[in-house]
Each structure stands twice: as structure tokens, then as C-alpha cells.
Design a protein around this motif. Structure first.
Motif, short mmCIF file in Angstrom:
data_model
loop_
_atom_site.label_atom_id
_atom_site.label_comp_id
_atom_site.label_asym_id
_atom_site.label_seq_id
_atom_site.Cartn_x
_atom_site.Cartn_y
_atom_site.Cartn_z
N ILE A 124 0.84 -1.20 0.00
CA ILE A 124 0.00 0.00 0.00
C ILE A 124 0.87 1.25 0.00
N VAL A 125 1.92 1.26 0.80
CA VAL A 125 2.83 2.42 0.85
C VAL A 125 3.52 2.61 -0.50
N ALA A 126 3.94 1.51 -1.13
CA ALA A 126 4.59 1.60 -2.44
C ALA A 126 3.63 2.17 -3.48
N CYS A 127 2.37 1.76 -3.45
CA CYS A 127 1.38 2.29 -4.39
C CYS A 127 1.15 3.78 -4.18
N ILE A 128 1.06 4.19 -2.94
CA ILE A 128 0.84 5.61 -2.64
C ILE A 128 2.02 6.44 -3.12
N LEU A 129 3.24 5.96 -2.88
CA LEU A 129 4.42 6.69 -3.33
C LEU A 129 4.49 6.74 -4.86
#
Length: 69
Positions: A19-24
Motif C-alpha cells: 500500500i505504501v509503495a502504491c501511494i508513493l
């Protein structure tokens, strides 16, 4: 609430990291598009829609044979 098993903790960590990778990635795409001069929208007063078509111009009659229909 019961504590998580090691496998559940690993799965939870993977989900959070994804999820963090997608947001970044989304934030980087948005900032890249906002910086490039070719993607800026032209200014309009709102009276006419800003829709451009390279295939058919509104001031010429529509030719079905030319456009493959």
C-alpha cells in the motif's frame, strides 16, 4: 484480541508495504505530470469545453469513409 502468528505478521507487513509503495508511486506520477509543460491545460473562461480532436474538426463535415466507418 489474540496476537498475530508470525505468518500473519509477515502477511500484514507485506500488505502495508504494498500500500505504501502504491501511494508513493501515485504521488510520483502526479508530480511528474504536473511538472511537464506538455500536460498543462489551456486556460479557458468556461464558456466552451476544452475538447480537442485531431481526427475530426468541427468546421468540416464528417466523412464516414475517411474515418473508417
Amino acid at each position: 484480541m489474540n496476537p498475530l502468528t508470525p505468518l500473519q505478521s509477515l502477511a500484514f507487513l507485506c500488505i502495508v508495504l504494498a500500500i505504501v509503495a502504491c501511494i508513493l508511486w501515485i504521488a510520483r506520477e502526479i508530480s511528474t505530470q504536473s511538472r511537464s509543460p506538455g500536460t498543462q491545460r489551456p486556460a479557458t473562461d468556461g464558456s466552451t469545453p476544452v475538447v480537442r480532436s485531431e481526427v475530426h474538426r468541427p468546421n468540416e463535415p464528417y466523412d464516414h469513409e475517411k474515418h473508417g466507418l
